[in-house]
Design a protein around this motif. Structure first.
Motif, PDB file in Angstrom:
ATOM      1  N   LYS A  51     -89.760-128.977  -7.332  1.00 50.51           N
ATOM      2  CA  LYS A  51     -88.757-128.012  -6.905  1.00 50.51           C
ATOM      3  C   LYS A  51     -87.391-128.465  -7.405  1.00 50.51           C
ATOM      4  O   LYS A  51     -86.988-129.602  -7.168  1.00 50.51           O
ATOM      5  CB  LYS A  51     -88.750-127.911  -5.380  1.00 50.51           C
ATOM      6  N   VAL A  52     -86.716-127.586  -8.114  1.00 48.11           N
ATOM      7  CA  VAL A  52     -85.367-127.869  -8.587  1.00 48.11           C
ATOM      8  C   VAL A  52     -84.388-127.419  -7.514  1.00 48.11           C
ATOM      9  O   VAL A  52     -84.413-126.269  -7.084  1.00 48.11           O
ATOM     10  CB  VAL A  52     -85.070-127.141  -9.922  1.00 48.11           C
ATOM     11  N   VAL A  53     -83.567-128.336  -7.090  1.00 44.99           N
ATOM     12  CA  VAL A  53     -82.583-128.025  -6.053  1.00 44.99           C
ATOM     13  C   VAL A  53     -81.215-127.933  -6.714  1.00 44.99           C
ATOM     14  O   VAL A  53     -80.679-128.948  -7.185  1.00 44.99           O
ATOM     15  CB  VAL A  53     -82.572-129.115  -4.955  1.00 44.99           C
ATOM     16  N   GLY A  59     -76.136-121.513  -8.687  1.00 42.60           N
ATOM     17  CA  GLY A  59     -76.711-120.570  -9.630  1.00 42.60           C
ATOM     18  C   GLY A  59     -75.791-120.341 -10.814  1.00 42.60           C
ATOM     19  O   GLY A  59     -74.733-120.943 -10.926  1.00 42.60           O
ATOM     20  N   PRO A  60     -76.199-119.445 -11.726  1.00 45.81           N
ATOM     21  CA  PRO A  60     -75.367-119.195 -12.904  1.00 45.81           C
ATOM     22  C   PRO A  60     -74.100-118.434 -12.532  1.00 45.81           C
ATOM     23  O   PRO A  60     -74.017-117.797 -11.485  1.00 45.81           O
ATOM     24  CB  PRO A  60     -76.263-118.342 -13.811  1.00 45.81           C
ATOM     25  N   ARG A  61     -73.148-118.519 -13.405  1.00 44.53           N
ATOM     26  CA  ARG A  61     -71.905-117.773 -13.195  1.00 44.53           C
ATOM     27  C   ARG A  61     -72.189-116.285 -13.199  1.00 44.53           C
ATOM     28  O   ARG A  61     -73.134-115.824 -13.846  1.00 44.53           O
ATOM     29  CB  ARG A  61     -70.907-118.100 -14.308  1.00 44.53           C
ATOM     30  N   GLY A  63     -72.374-112.575 -14.224  1.00 42.31           N
ATOM     31  CA  GLY A  63     -72.361-111.923 -15.530  1.00 42.31           C
ATOM     32  C   GLY A  63     -73.233-112.580 -16.565  1.00 42.31           C
ATOM     33  O   GLY A  63     -73.359-112.086 -17.679  1.00 42.31           O
ATOM     34  N   ILE A  64     -73.845-113.706 -16.246  1.00 48.15           N
ATOM     35  CA  ILE A  64     -74.702-114.386 -17.206  1.00 48.15           C
ATOM     36  C   ILE A  64     -76.139-113.901 -17.009  1.00 48.15           C
ATOM     37  O   ILE A  64     -76.679-113.932 -15.912  1.00 48.15           O
ATOM     38  CB  ILE A  64     -74.627-115.913 -17.052  1.00 48.15           C
ATOM     39  N   ASP A  65     -76.726-113.442 -18.113  1.00 49.65           N
ATOM     40  CA  ASP A  65     -78.101-112.938 -18.087  1.00 49.65           C
ATOM     41  C   ASP A  65     -79.020-114.040 -18.611  1.00 49.65           C
ATOM     42  O   ASP A  65     -79.021-114.350 -19.796  1.00 49.65           O
ATOM     43  CB  ASP A  65     -78.204-111.687 -18.957  1.00 49.65           C
ATOM     44  N   LEU A  66     -79.803-114.644 -17.718  1.00 46.93           N
ATOM     45  CA  LEU A  66     -80.660-115.763 -18.107  1.00 46.93           C
ATOM     46  C   LEU A  66     -81.815-115.338 -19.008  1.00 46.93           C
ATOM     47  O   LEU A  66     -82.492-116.179 -19.593  1.00 46.93           O
ATOM     48  CB  LEU A  66     -81.215-116.470 -16.862  1.00 46.93           C
TER      49      LEU A  66
END
Length: 80
Positions: A51-53, A59-61, A63-66
């Protein structure tokens, strides 16, 4: 292959009794037990999923589309 093992009398009698109840020879019973032990040792134990904590903003800024690799590459290269 033939080999000799030494077992305590009480232990051998218990093994012989169990083997007899299952309709097996002592040799077959011991071989089956050793195979099961080796198979269990060869199977890696189950682990909890990794699990990544996240830390910081969580989370991403905005407007950023992962899912947009080109946009992510531009951001990492400083071309935002």
């Amino acid at each position: 292959m033939r080999t000799t093992i030494r077992l305590a009398d009480e232990f051998y009698e218990a093994v012989r009794e169990h083997a007899s109840q299952e309709g097996k020879t002592v040799t077959a019973y011991i071989e089956e037990a050793l195979r099961a032990k080796l198979a269990a040792a060869a199977t890696p134990p189950e682990r909890e999923p990794y699990k990544v904590v996240p830390y910081g903003g969580g989370g991403p800024r905005p407007g950023i589309d992962l899912t947009n690799n080109a946009q992510l590459e531009d951001i990492m290269d400083g071309f935002e």
